[in-house]
Write an enzyme that holds these catalytic residues in place. Structure first.
Site, PDB file in Angstrom:
ATOM      1  N   HIS A  45       1.447   3.107   1.197  1.00  7.61           N
ATOM      2  CA  HIS A  45       2.380   2.499   2.145  1.00  7.61           C
ATOM      3  C   HIS A  45       3.843   2.740   1.752  1.00  7.61           C
ATOM      4  O   HIS A  45       4.157   3.086   0.611  1.00  7.61           O
ATOM      5  CB  HIS A  45       2.129   0.994   2.245  1.00  7.61           C
ATOM      6  N   GLU A  89      -4.884  -4.236  -1.746  1.00  8.97           N
ATOM      7  CA  GLU A  89      -4.460  -3.992  -3.124  1.00  8.97           C
ATOM      8  C   GLU A  89      -5.209  -4.885  -4.109  1.00  8.97           C
ATOM      9  O   GLU A  89      -5.830  -5.892  -3.726  1.00  8.97           O
ATOM     10  CB  GLU A  89      -2.945  -4.210  -3.235  1.00  8.97           C
TER      11      GLU A  89
END
Length: 220
Positions: free
Chosen positions: A20, A93
């Site tokens: 990202h 994550e």
């Protein structure tokens, strides 16, 4: 009854693992983990620029972590290609436990032993993340056509560890893969025997230093 997956039809699949764009917590060097932090202005611009480059690979499928920083990164590519984005929570994550929201300095000072071992109290181990993310990638590849090209928008530590799982690397070698800079990507291609080869790593023009939840000595 066996829960083994059926063998995939041999092909030339390509897997693009895309981290990202930048967030304010990246800049502040705060551990984000599963905390849902959005892209900042720089991160939005990074996603739009990277999406224009990745569109040239002619992806056939898009998959993302549902956390906003990854989902919005994937959407930048969806806007260009017209492909829908699918989401898998197993791509989020690493759970940072007590470290989430702390700066790298605060983690070193408050948790010296855990920092040295890179094991957040109350969080996930590297092996747990590798299995979780790697399994999500395997499921997506099972659904990909033999000539398909899948782009996955996720997170630094999650992608490095999931990539290690897909490549079949032993755990003691995982740190030899450097981290991914914001909005850079790695490319894994299918081999004739059904295995996978790392074709590109941390690709992108002039990547910035890695600002990530990954091990400090794994990505600088």
């Amino acid at each position: 009854m066996s829960d083994a997956r059926p063998a995939r039809e041999p092909g030339r699949r390509r897997l693009v693992l895309w981290r990202h764009g930048q967030t304010s917590w990246n800049v502040e060097r705060r551990f984000q983990g599963k905390t849902d932090i959005p892209l900042d202005e720089t991160g939005v611009a990074q996603a739009e620029r990277a999406a224009r480059l990745l569109a040239g690979l002619r992806p056939t499928a898009l998959l993302a972590s549902p956390l906003r920083r990854a989902a919005d990164t994937a959407q930048a590519l969806a806007d260009i290609t017209g492909l829908p984005v699918r989401y898998d929570r197993d791509l989020i994550e690493r759970d940072g436990g007590a470290w989430e929201g702390l700066t790298s300095r605060e983690i070193r000072e408050r948790y010296p032993a855990e920092h040295a071992a890179w094991q957040p109290p109350g969080g996930e181990t590297s092996a747990q993340v590798a299995k979780r993310v790697g399994s999500a990638l395997e499921r997506a590849l099972d659904e990909l056509a033999p000539t398909g090209q899948l782009v996955v928008a996720s997170h630094g530590a999650a992608l490095r560890l999931g990539m290690s799982h897909i490549l079949g690397l032993p755990e003691e070698t995982w740190e030899r893969l450097g981290g991914l800079s914001n909005c850079c990507w790695s490319v894994i291609t299918e081999m004739r025997d059904g295995g996978w080869r790392l074709a590109e790593h941390n690709a992108g023009t002039l990547p910035e230093p890695v600002l990530s939840d990954d091990r400090p000595d794994a990505g600088t």
